[in-house]
Design an enzyme around this catalytic site. Structure first.
Site, PDB file in Angstrom:
ATOM      1  N   ASP A   1       0.904  -1.218   0.127  1.00  0.00           N
ATOM      2  CA  ASP A   1      -0.108   0.078  -0.116  1.00  0.00           C
ATOM      3  C   ASP A   1       1.048   1.209   0.235  1.00  0.00           C
ATOM      4  OD1 ASP A   1      -3.131   0.649   0.936  1.00  0.00           O
ATOM      5  OD2 ASP A   1      -1.744   2.179   1.398  1.00  0.00           O
TER       6      ASP A   1
ATOM      7  N   TYR B   1     -13.302  12.471  -7.025  1.00  0.00           N
ATOM      8  CA  TYR B   1     -11.931  12.030  -7.706  1.00  0.00           C
ATOM      9  C   TYR B   1     -11.291  13.663  -7.977  1.00  0.00           C
ATOM     10  CZ  TYR B   1      -8.811  10.811 -11.217  1.00  0.00           C
ATOM     11  OH  TYR B   1      -7.684  10.568 -12.123  1.00  0.00           O
TER      12      TYR B   1
HETATM   13  P1  NAD Z   1      -5.167   2.443 -12.881  1.00  0.00           P
HETATM   14  O1  NAD Z   1      -6.015   2.354 -12.049  1.00  0.00           O
HETATM   15  O2  NAD Z   1      -4.791   1.675 -14.144  1.00  0.00           O
HETATM   16  O3  NAD Z   1      -3.536   2.722 -12.245  1.00  0.00           O
HETATM   17  C1  NAD Z   1      -3.562   2.889 -10.763  1.00  0.00           C
HETATM   18  C2  NAD Z   1      -2.793   1.833  -9.833  1.00  0.00           C
HETATM   19  O4  NAD Z   1      -2.572   2.223  -8.624  1.00  0.00           O
HETATM   20  C3  NAD Z   1      -3.384   0.562 -10.096  1.00  0.00           C
HETATM   21  O5  NAD Z   1      -2.449  -0.437 -10.560  1.00  0.00           O
HETATM   22  C4  NAD Z   1      -3.776   0.154  -8.851  1.00  0.00           C
HETATM   23  O6  NAD Z   1      -3.646  -1.198  -8.294  1.00  0.00           O
HETATM   24  C5  NAD Z   1      -2.943   0.973  -8.024  1.00  0.00           C
HETATM   25  N1  NAD Z   1      -3.279   1.506  -6.450  1.00  0.00           N
HETATM   26  C6  NAD Z   1      -4.555   1.703  -6.117  1.00  0.00           C
HETATM   27  N2  NAD Z   1      -4.682   2.289  -4.683  1.00  0.00           N
HETATM   28  C7  NAD Z   1      -3.409   2.052  -4.369  1.00  0.00           C
HETATM   29  C8  NAD Z   1      -2.889   1.916  -3.003  1.00  0.00           C
HETATM   30  N3  NAD Z   1      -3.586   2.234  -1.788  1.00  0.00           N
HETATM   31  N4  NAD Z   1      -1.488   1.630  -2.759  1.00  0.00           N
HETATM   32  C9  NAD Z   1      -0.818   1.161  -3.832  1.00  0.00           C
HETATM   33  N5  NAD Z   1      -1.455   1.050  -5.177  1.00  0.00           N
HETATM   34  C10 NAD Z   1      -2.351   1.509  -5.451  1.00  0.00           C
HETATM   35  O7  NAD Z   1      -4.864   4.005 -13.410  1.00  0.00           O
HETATM   36  P2  NAD Z   1      -4.130   4.989 -14.475  1.00  0.00           P
HETATM   37  O8  NAD Z   1      -5.105   5.070 -15.666  1.00  0.00           O
HETATM   38  O9  NAD Z   1      -2.842   4.002 -14.894  1.00  0.00           O
HETATM   39  O10 NAD Z   1      -3.652   5.979 -13.520  1.00  0.00           O
HETATM   40  C11 NAD Z   1      -2.455   6.283 -13.105  1.00  0.00           C
HETATM   41  C12 NAD Z   1      -2.505   7.765 -12.587  1.00  0.00           C
HETATM   42  O11 NAD Z   1      -2.975   8.817 -13.645  1.00  0.00           O
HETATM   43  C13 NAD Z   1      -3.366   7.960 -11.463  1.00  0.00           C
HETATM   44  O12 NAD Z   1      -3.015   8.757 -10.439  1.00  0.00           O
HETATM   45  C14 NAD Z   1      -4.732   8.702 -12.084  1.00  0.00           C
HETATM   46  O13 NAD Z   1      -5.260   9.540 -11.279  1.00  0.00           O
HETATM   47  C15 NAD Z   1      -3.887   9.432 -13.066  1.00  0.00           C
HETATM   48  N6  NAD Z   1      -4.673   9.801 -14.461  1.00  0.00           N
HETATM   49  C16 NAD Z   1      -5.105   8.749 -15.186  1.00  0.00           C
HETATM   50  C17 NAD Z   1      -5.649   9.175 -16.370  1.00  0.00           C
HETATM   51  C18 NAD Z   1      -6.391   8.137 -17.327  1.00  0.00           C
HETATM   52  O14 NAD Z   1      -6.903   8.842 -18.349  1.00  0.00           O
HETATM   53  N7  NAD Z   1      -5.672   7.238 -17.261  1.00  0.00           N
HETATM   54  C19 NAD Z   1      -6.265  10.568 -16.364  1.00  0.00           C
HETATM   55  C20 NAD Z   1      -5.764  11.629 -15.452  1.00  0.00           C
HETATM   56  C21 NAD Z   1      -4.999  11.298 -14.458  1.00  0.00           C
END
Ligand code: NAD
Length: 333
Positions: free
Chosen positions: A77, A165
């Protein structure tokens, strides 16, 4: 004729003056959320470039199989400080991506979003302070802007978050910048718009729109759009996002900034559907559900700051990105 010590001093001075990044030696990175969609693409890219990469992820949605074998993965975590203390030893900088990422889910469980996205970010900053790690790149979101009439969206406008969010991402931005300033940790927040590409997580209850439409179109299912389909988003391909993240590792003069990362173009849901039908060569039923809200009306990133600070130039157009997604993601085979 060899260089004199005077030449060396002059060249060193010139490099300092130009603020060129010292990027020729391999660096040591920790990526939180490394098993996620963006985290795994970033980790694999940095490992390909010869850097040492550690990844932390609690696997709540992530998939460790997506990581290359030379990425050192730890399950845990992001608020687990003893684990962070160990993982942060010898690390040059951190990419903080671990987060809960669903807007609709955040409306149901705002406390969880606050705990992970805000509390987890603060826990990470505290551990960085304890160990002495001096730079972090935070993945924030274009969602922080909310529904603003003024387009394209510049970093200087006052954000108007419309979901827990979005609030959590904005709070995380403020936290890293404020405590980073107090503790002499360099910080930058990248406001990523609607990223898409191979490996994007697709939870059945609230799948992201791009992979959901691709799958529906391939299976001959109905494509349902909220509202009249005129709402726009800025869809950006994962490789472009990764290029901005990589640039943010070493770019000079970005401490304390937030920087947009998008495609710089806006696409309506209607047009997205047209692209999806075209690349999948399909003709499924399309339903516009006027009773439900399409959410934020318009989103387009202004990329002036990203060009200036990160030399960022997105290169993948939407139809090309959709084709690449279909080709590279085994779930669409
Ligand atoms: P994703 O859900 O694929 O990746 C997030 C990862 O964080 C997951 O693998 C999950 O298992 C892990 N996670 C969640 N809670 C956790 C915790 N408490 N401890 C450790 N790991 C934890 O999402 P993504 O699309 O790859 O997004 C990655 C980042 O980019 C995020 O911060 C998201 O807010 C940001 N983001 C993504 C987008 C998009 O369009 N994909 C857009 C804007 C911002």
């Amino acid at each position: 004729m060899g260089a004199t010590s005077l030449d060396c001093i002059w060249i060193a001075g010139l490099i300092k003056f130009l603020q060129l990044p010292a990027y020729n030696k391999p660096m040591n990175f920790l990526i939180t959320g490394a098993a996620g969609f963006l985290g795994s693409s970033l980790a694999n890219q940095l490992a390909r470039e010869g850097h040492q990469v550690r990844g932390l992820d609690d696997l709540s949605t992530g998939n460790p199989q997506a990581l290359a074998p030379d990425v050192h993965f730890t399950r845990g975590d992001v608020s687990d400080r003893p684990k962070l203390w160990t993982l942060l030893q010898e690390v040059d900088m951190v990419y903080h991506l671990a987060a809960r990422v669903s807007v609709p889910e955040s409306v149901l469980y705002p406390r969880d979003y606050n705990n992970v996205n805000v509390g987890g970010t603060v826990a990470l900053m505290e551990a960085m302070r304890d160990v002495g790690v001096r730079r972090v790149v935070l993945t924030s979101s274009g969602a922080v802007y909310g529904d603003l009439a003024e387009q394209p969206l510049r970093e200087s406008v006052t954000p108007n978050p419309r979901s827990p969010y979005a609030v959590s991402k904005l709070a995380a931005e403020y936290y890293v910048r404020t405590i980073g300033g107090l503790w002499k940790i360099e910080t930058v927040g990248l406001r990523i718009f609607n990223a898409y590409g191979p490996g994007q997580h697709m939870p059945p209850s609230h799948p992201p729109v791009v992979p959901h439409y691709l799958r529906q179109a391939q299976r001959g299912g109905t494509l349902v759009a909220h509202g009249d389909g005129s709402q726009t988003r800025d869809y950006v391909y994962v490789d472009d996002v990764v290029s901005a993240l990589v640039a943010a590792a070493t770019a000079p003069n970005i401490n304390g900034l937030v920087i947009n990362v998008g495609s710089g173009t806006e696409t309506s849901i209607r047009d997205l559907i047209k692209h999806v039908l075209d690349v999948t060569n399909s003709n499924p039923e399309v339903l516009y559900n006027a009773k439900t809200s399409g959410g934020v009306s318009r989103m387009r990133a202004d990329l002036t700051l990203a060009h200036e600070k990160l030399s960022y130039r997105p290169s993948i157009k939407l139809d090309q990105g959709l084709r690449l997604t279909l080709k590279s993601d085994p779930r669409f085979k």
